[in-house]
Design a protein around this motif. Structure first.
Motif, PDB file in Angstrom:
ATOM      1  N   GLU A   1       0.066  11.363  -2.124  1.00 38.35           N
ATOM      2  CA  GLU A   1      -0.112  11.090  -0.704  1.00 38.35           C
ATOM      3  C   GLU A   1       0.967  11.771   0.118  1.00 38.35           C
ATOM      4  OE1 GLU A   1      -2.529   9.325   1.141  1.00 38.35           O
ATOM      5  OE2 GLU A   1      -3.509   9.876  -0.722  1.00 38.35           O
ATOM      6  N   ALA A   2       2.202  11.815  -0.445  1.00 35.34           N
ATOM      7  CA  ALA A   2       3.302  12.452   0.265  1.00 35.34           C
ATOM      8  C   ALA A   2       3.048  13.947   0.390  1.00 35.34           C
ATOM      9  CB  ALA A   2       4.619  12.204  -0.470  1.00 35.34           C
TER      10      ALA A   2
ATOM     11  N   VAL B   1       2.613  -6.393  -3.352  1.00 35.57           N
ATOM     12  CA  VAL B   1       1.353  -7.083  -3.047  1.00 35.57           C
ATOM     13  C   VAL B   1       0.471  -7.040  -4.297  1.00 35.57           C
ATOM     14  CG1 VAL B   1      -0.717  -7.081  -1.594  1.00 35.57           C
ATOM     15  CG2 VAL B   1       1.508  -6.519  -0.598  1.00 35.57           C
TER      16      VAL B   1
ATOM     17  N   GLU C   1      -9.785   6.628   1.782  1.00 33.46           N
ATOM     18  CA  GLU C   1      -8.948   7.063   2.903  1.00 33.46           C
ATOM     19  C   GLU C   1      -7.620   6.311   2.948  1.00 33.46           C
ATOM     20  OE1 GLU C   1     -12.446   8.320   6.075  1.00 33.46           O
ATOM     21  OE2 GLU C   1     -11.496   6.361   6.179  1.00 33.46           O
TER      22      GLU C   1
ATOM     23  N   GLU D   1       2.971 -12.649   1.052  1.00 30.13           N
ATOM     24  CA  GLU D   1       2.600 -12.480  -0.353  1.00 30.13           C
ATOM     25  C   GLU D   1       3.419 -13.412  -1.243  1.00 30.13           C
ATOM     26  OE1 GLU D   1       0.109 -10.772  -1.265  1.00 30.13           O
ATOM     27  OE2 GLU D   1       0.342 -10.691  -3.430  1.00 30.13           O
TER      28      GLU D   1
ATOM     29  N   GLU E   1      -1.939   3.864   1.519  1.00 29.03           N
ATOM     30  CA  GLU E   1      -1.581   2.554   2.073  1.00 29.03           C
ATOM     31  C   GLU E   1      -1.641   1.475   0.981  1.00 29.03           C
ATOM     32  OE1 GLU E   1      -3.399   1.795   5.967  1.00 29.03           O
ATOM     33  OE2 GLU E   1      -3.984  -0.152   5.143  1.00 29.03           O
TER      34      GLU E   1
ATOM     35  N   TYR F   1       5.842   4.502   5.532  1.00 28.89           N
ATOM     36  CA  TYR F   1       4.657   3.818   4.998  1.00 28.89           C
ATOM     37  C   TYR F   1       4.491   2.407   5.550  1.00 28.89           C
ATOM     38  CZ  TYR F   1       3.969   7.508   1.480  1.00 28.89           C
ATOM     39  OH  TYR F   1       3.730   8.680   0.846  1.00 28.89           O
TER      40      TYR F   1
ATOM     41  N   LEU G   1      -5.592  -6.937   8.575  1.00 27.53           N
ATOM     42  CA  LEU G   1      -5.745  -5.623   7.935  1.00 27.53           C
ATOM     43  C   LEU G   1      -7.225  -5.270   7.770  1.00 27.53           C
ATOM     44  CD1 LEU G   1      -2.915  -5.731   5.251  1.00 27.53           C
ATOM     45  CD2 LEU G   1      -3.092  -4.124   7.137  1.00 27.53           C
TER      46      LEU G   1
ATOM     47  N   LEU H   1       1.564   7.704  -4.750  1.00 19.31           N
ATOM     48  CA  LEU H   1       2.514   7.877  -3.643  1.00 19.31           C
ATOM     49  C   LEU H   1       2.933   9.338  -3.530  1.00 19.31           C
ATOM     50  CD1 LEU H   1       4.803   4.723  -3.842  1.00 19.31           C
ATOM     51  CD2 LEU H   1       3.268   5.372  -1.986  1.00 19.31           C
TER      52      LEU H   1
ATOM     53  N   ILE I   1       0.791   3.762  -9.202  1.00 22.55           N
ATOM     54  CA  ILE I   1       1.424   3.722  -7.879  1.00 22.55           C
ATOM     55  C   ILE I   1       2.271   4.972  -7.628  1.00 22.55           C
ATOM     56  CG2 ILE I   1       2.978   2.404  -6.381  1.00 22.55           C
ATOM     57  CD1 ILE I   1       2.220  -0.061  -8.120  1.00 22.55           C
TER      58      ILE I   1
ATOM     59  N   VAL J   1       1.296   1.798  -1.335  1.00 17.71           N
ATOM     60  CA  VAL J   1       2.525   1.233  -0.737  1.00 17.71           C
ATOM     61  C   VAL J   1       2.512  -0.283  -0.848  1.00 17.71           C
ATOM     62  CG1 VAL J   1       3.794   0.933   1.418  1.00 17.71           C
ATOM     63  CG2 VAL J   1       2.862   3.157   0.836  1.00 17.71           C
ATOM     64  N   MET J   2       1.377  -0.862  -0.541  1.00 17.68           N
ATOM     65  CA  MET J   2       1.284  -2.329  -0.632  1.00 17.68           C
ATOM     66  C   MET J   2       1.582  -2.794  -2.051  1.00 17.68           C
ATOM     67  SD  MET J   2      -1.935  -3.075   1.846  1.00 17.68           S
ATOM     68  CE  MET J   2      -2.021  -4.841   1.693  1.00 17.68           C
ATOM     69  N   ARG J   3       1.058  -2.036  -3.008  1.00 17.76           N
ATOM     70  CA  ARG J   3       1.315  -2.398  -4.407  1.00 17.76           C
ATOM     71  C   ARG J   3       2.810  -2.233  -4.718  1.00 17.76           C
ATOM     72  NH1 ARG J   3      -0.292  -4.561  -7.849  1.00 17.76           N
ATOM     73  NH2 ARG J   3      -0.797  -3.183  -9.556  1.00 17.76           N
ATOM     74  N   ALA J   4       3.414  -1.170  -4.155  1.00 16.58           N
ATOM     75  CA  ALA J   4       4.823  -0.902  -4.437  1.00 16.58           C
ATOM     76  C   ALA J   4       5.726  -1.994  -3.884  1.00 16.58           C
ATOM     77  CB  ALA J   4       5.217   0.454  -3.854  1.00 16.58           C
ATOM     78  N   ILE J   5       5.359  -2.545  -2.736  1.00 16.33           N
ATOM     79  CA  ILE J   5       6.237  -3.586  -2.166  1.00 16.33           C
ATOM     80  C   ILE J   5       5.905  -4.971  -2.721  1.00 16.33           C
ATOM     81  CG2 ILE J   5       6.695  -2.280  -0.050  1.00 16.33           C
ATOM     82  CD1 ILE J   5       4.813  -4.203   1.415  1.00 16.33           C
TER      83      ILE J   5
ATOM     84  N   ARG K   1       8.612   8.417   4.046  1.00 17.03           N
ATOM     85  CA  ARG K   1       7.662   8.462   5.172  1.00 17.03           C
ATOM     86  C   ARG K   1       7.330   7.071   5.689  1.00 17.03           C
ATOM     87  NH1 ARG K   1       3.236  12.910   3.561  1.00 17.03           N
ATOM     88  NH2 ARG K   1       2.570  12.562   5.691  1.00 17.03           N
TER      89      ARG K   1
ATOM     90  N   ILE L   1       7.468   0.796 -10.701  1.00 10.67           N
ATOM     91  CA  ILE L   1       6.113   1.258 -10.338  1.00 10.67           C
ATOM     92  C   ILE L   1       5.650   2.330 -11.322  1.00 10.67           C
ATOM     93  CG2 ILE L   1       6.252   0.648  -7.896  1.00 10.67           C
ATOM     94  CD1 ILE L   1       6.824   3.549  -7.260  1.00 10.67           C
TER      95      ILE L   1
ATOM     96  N   ARG M   1       8.635  -6.779  -8.320  1.00 12.01           N
ATOM     97  CA  ARG M   1       8.862  -5.908  -7.158  1.00 12.01           C
ATOM     98  C   ARG M   1       8.911  -6.727  -5.879  1.00 12.01           C
ATOM     99  NH1 ARG M   1       4.949  -2.570  -9.692  1.00 12.01           N
ATOM    100  NH2 ARG M   1       3.332  -3.311  -8.275  1.00 12.01           N
TER     101      ARG M   1
END
Lengths: 270, 395, 228
Positions: free
Chosen positions: B392-393, B299, B286, C113, B290, C96, B5, B389, B385, B293-297, C94, C57, C84
């Protein structure tokens, strides 16, 4: 007057003197706690008793770059006084000749050299070039450092300008979708970049002037000299603004060209 | 994954990354140069002083060795006293003066050192041998070139020159038996060394027993500072200088360069830091979506910080070797400028490379890279988050 | 059947100038383990806000949320992240996906992770790609995949750490009708294999495919029906 390395021992002033007067520099006066009218003993050899003299003047050091890092003290004596101290008789290291006009310096030196026995006449200007060799080296060093600094600044500026223009990608995309021509957009972006560069460089000149003031304040204190270490001249200021402007325009043009050649939807991230 | 990444982010904006690396390289070069400058002269001078193994130097009171023409009266007696001390292994007295050499083209003036060849510590022989008799001398390249003389030649010299009569005083005919490199003489300075007694005799009775400087080698393990103090008490008209003291005095004289190095080094570091911080901040902005999203899943925040710090550090690390090479080249160039200082010993370097200088620069750069990455990444990883999100959407 | 999700008197207000606007005004419901619920309603009714609170979240102004019997409404940032990662699977409208990573690497991201070794996560990612029908596309970047394929990768990513529940926010919103139908079938298969699913959608076909439909309006639940 002449100069020489002398040993100077403080003698306690006892009576009104018939001694000769000398001048010492203010650094010596401050460090040895000497004042006008104090009597001191002068000798050419450490530890030897010498002749007694009275401090008649305390002089400020000249703004000579060759002397800034030197820690020696300076004592000025009458020529005969020093000749006596050193056992020099009537010898001198050098003497200066004043001419009636600048035009005759060359012919005067030639005449002296053709008639002289045991010495040579030099133009003061030539001597000055030789004695300022230290300053010339420092000056060259500073110039070299300056070139490196300018290179680094140029890259930094170019980078910032590219980023700044890149931030406008969505605006550029919107303008393109509205039908504004690529040329107009490039012109607008370049104008904005140039404006930012000029504004930034003007602020930079202000920072430079303030830094220069601080540098002088600091080093004049450290070396106890009236010498100005940093001078921001008009040429330097104009050069800085011009360089920033050129870099701003180049960076703006490069970035704007890239943006207008990218499809507007791609700029929107679609 | 983290590396992929980070690398992808750097590659995504190639022009930006290349410019940043270039900018940091120049900063790194400048930083290395300034680290080298800040300690170079000191280290270089220190290595000169220690190379010959003499720990103490005795000079006329209040002067540095050869700072003036002052000499120590009764120097020979002082040397004898020194040699009598159990703490002292060897003493090398030096008497300084001028040597005038008559050539077909005129008189050539040279610096001259009167030494005891067996214990001298002022020069290194590059060819030939040490003077073995009173009428032998060694000379450096500058003197040999000026006189046109070679090893084995005899030259007519004097310790003084009467410019009015154009005659030498204190004349001798000496044979050049060695080619020497004088440690403390300037590159262009003409120099010769001859037995101390010869030089004194040439200067006349006034020079009897005088020395300009005496170098003292102590018994190994001897406490230098206590011996220095003892000698100063023993010889009140003499300044006893240890290597540490000499370096301190050099420090005072080079303080301008040290301060310049500190200021420019700090500016270089700040410029590099600002450049990387700016780039990382823009890059992070920028990628806010992203990151969200990483935080949401799931990370962790620290891993996002680590990724961005890795990006910043990678830029610094790629730039560092380039910068170090660039720094060494520019240091060489800058050193060649400063080597022209009048009277500067040939072997003194203002920019003295030590591995520690490279490590210091690298360490400072790496640290600034890490610091440059921490703030923007922590800030972005701490954004709410859900809101990010949604924005961003919409965006 | 035990409740996988327990929501009690959930309120979420946002400050807007000097006032506070309520996006949720006291929502209470349960979702059983293995159930498949669709939350529907007009735009701005609070569906997505609710999903964010269920997905840990966002934090509620008041009320409680429990998933698998564990209160999650007041978890610290670190514990919420961990929760999570291991208990919830997210699917976004979208997709992501990380553009720099391949399809397989995107699935490996939450596995890495969670501390899974390289080989194990590669095997798991491949198995998940096979499950969503993209076994042959593991090395492709998101930009090389169609919208439907990207959403399948996103679903596989959501399933990576075997979550207790999958939350999906308009998962067919960016897809055409045919691909949307494929996605609906995939969700049904997922649920049939035992995964609890809560989906927020405007898509009537997707909502009808769920076993239960919760209707929302102005921040409250106005209807709750079992589809079959």
């Amino acid at each position: 007057m002449s100069f020489a390395a002398l040993c100077l021992a403080l003698a306690i002033a006892q009576s009104q003197d018939s001694t000769r007067h000398i001048a010492i520099d203010e650094r010596l006066a401050a460090d040895a706690h000497l004042h006008l009218g104090d009597r001191v003993s002068l000798s050419a050899t450490p530890g030897e008793s010498g002749s007694v003299a009275t401090i008649g003047a305390i002089v400020r050091r000249s703004a000579d770059p060759a002397e800034i890092a030197r820690g020696e003290y300076k004592v000025r004596l009458h020529l005969t006084q020093l000749q006596d101290l050193l056992g020099y008789g009537d010898r001198v290291d050098r003497f200066a000749v004043a001419t009636t006009s600048e035009q005759v310096i060359g012919s005067a030196a030639e005449r002296i050299n053709s008639a002289a026995f045991g010495f040579r006449a030099h133009r003061s200007r030539d001597i000055a070039v030789q004695t300022s060799a230290t300053f010339a080296v420092v000056s060259r060093f500073h110039r070299a450092i300056g070139v490196i600094t300018i290179a680094a600044s140029a890259i930094f500026l170019l980078c910032i300008m590219l980023l700044k223009v890149d931030e406008r990608r969505r605006d550029v995309a919107a303008l393109r979708l509205m039908g504004i021509s690529a040329r107009t957009i490039v012109r607008g972006v370049v104008l904005e970049a140039a404006g930012i560069a000029v504004f930034g460089s003007v602020v930079g000149v202000g920072v430079g002037l303030a830094t220069s003031w601080l540098v002088n304040l600091h080093y004049q204190g450290v070396y106890r000299t009236p010498l100005r270490f940093s001078i921001v001249t008009t040429d330097i200021m104009l050069g800085a603004v011009a360089l920033s402007l050129v870099l701003g325009i180049v960076a703006g043009w490069l970035a704007a060209r890239r943006l207008v050649h990218t499809p507007p939807l791609a700029l929107f991230g679609r | 994954m983290l590396f992929t990444l980070a690398a992808a982010s750097l590659i995504r904006h190639r022009a930006r990354t290349v410019l940043a690396i270039l900018g940091v390289s120049v900063s790194a070069a400048m930083l290395l140069d300034m680290v080298m400058l800040s300690s170079g002269m000191r280290v270089s001078f220190g290595s000169l002083l220690t190379s010959q193994g003499y720990q103490l130097r005795l000079a006329p009171k209040g002067t540095l060795p050869f700072d003036t023409e002052a000499t120590i009266k009764d120097g020979d007696a002082m040397v004898s006293q020194l040699l009598a001390r159990p703490e002292v292994v060897a003493v090398s007295p030096v008497f300084g003066g001028q040597l005038y050499i008559l050539t077909a083209h005129g008189v050539i003036a040279s610096s001259a050192l009167g030494v005891i060849p067996a214990v001298e510590a002022d020069y290194e022989l590059s060819s030939g041998r040490q003077p073995a008799t009173a009428n032998e001398m060694v000379a450096n390249d500058a003197l040999l070139a000026a006189t046109g003389a070679s090893l084995g030649d005899t030259v007519h010299v004097g310790s003084g020159f009467d410019s009015q009569l154009r005659t030498l005083t204190g004349e001798r005919t000496l044979r050049i038996v060695g080619r020497a490199r004088f440690i403390y003489m300037a590159r262009e300075q003409k120099g010769a060394a001859l037995p101390i007694e010869t030089l004194r005799a040439m200067q006349g009775r006034d020079a009897d027993g005088r020395v300009s400087l005496a170098m003292v080698r102590l018994v190994p393990g001897q406490d230098i500072e206590s011996e220095r103090a003892a000698l100063e008490r023993l010889f009140p008209r003499v300044t006893v200088i240890s290597i540490a003291e000499a370096l301190k005095q050099v420090d005072e004289r080079r303080s301008y360069f040290t301060q310049l190095a500190v200021i420019l080094g700090a500016v270089s570091l700040v410029v590099g830091f600002l450049l990387v911080t700016t780039l990382v901040t823009v890059s992070v902005n920028e990628r806010i979506g992203e990151i969200a999203v990483m935080r949401a899943i799931g990370v962790h925040r620290w891993r996002i910080v680590a990724q961005i710090v890795l990006e910043a550090s990678a830029m610094m690390l790629v730039a560092s070797p380039v910068g170090l090479v660039l720094g060494l080249v520019t240091a060489r160039y800058l050193n060649s400028i400063l080597a022209n200082f009048p009277g500067m010993p040939e072997r003194i370097d203002f920019f003295y490379f030590q591995p520690s200088a490279a490590w210091t620069s690298l360490g400072l750069l790496a640290l600034s890279g890490v610091l440059a990455g921490i703030y923007p990444s922590w800030r972005s990883a701490s954004l709410p988050i859900a809101i990010t999100l949604r924005q961003e959407a919409v965006g | 059947m035990s409740a996988m999700l327990e929501v009690r008197a959930l309120v979420r207000e946002y400050p807007m100038g000097d006032e506070r606007v309520a996006a949720l005004r006291g929502v209470t419901f349960d979702v059983d383990d293995g159930d498949y619920a669709a939350i529907v309603g007009p735009s701005g009714c609070g569906k997505s806000t609710l999903l964010n609170l269920l997905g840990v979240i966002d934090r509620p102004t008041s009320g409680t949320v429990a998933i698998g019997g564990e209160r999650v409404d007041q978890l610290s940032d670190g514990r919420a992240t961990e929760f999570r990662l291991r208990r919830i699977g997210f699917v976004f409208q979208r997709f992501y996906l990380m553009q720099a990573l391949s399809a397989r690497e995107n699935i490996e991201l939450p596995l890495a992770e969670a501390g899974l070794g390289k080989v194990a996560r590669r095997d798991r990612a491949r198995a998940l790609l096979d499950y969503v029908g993209l076994g042959a596309r593991e090395g492709h970047r998101p930009s090389q995949l169609s919208g439907g394929e990207q959403q399948r990768v996103a679903i596989a990513r959501a399933l990576a750490n075997s979550p207790k529940i999958v939350l999906a926010d308009e998962p067919t919103g960016e897809l055409d009708a045919r691909t949307g139908a494929e996605m609906i079938a995939l969700f049904e298969r997922l649920n049939a294999d035992g995964t609890t699913i809560v989906v927020v959608t405007h898509d009537e076909d997707l909502a009808r495919a769920a076993r239960r439909m919760i209707h929302m309006r102005d921040g409250v639940i106005v209807g709750d029906e079992r589809a079959r």
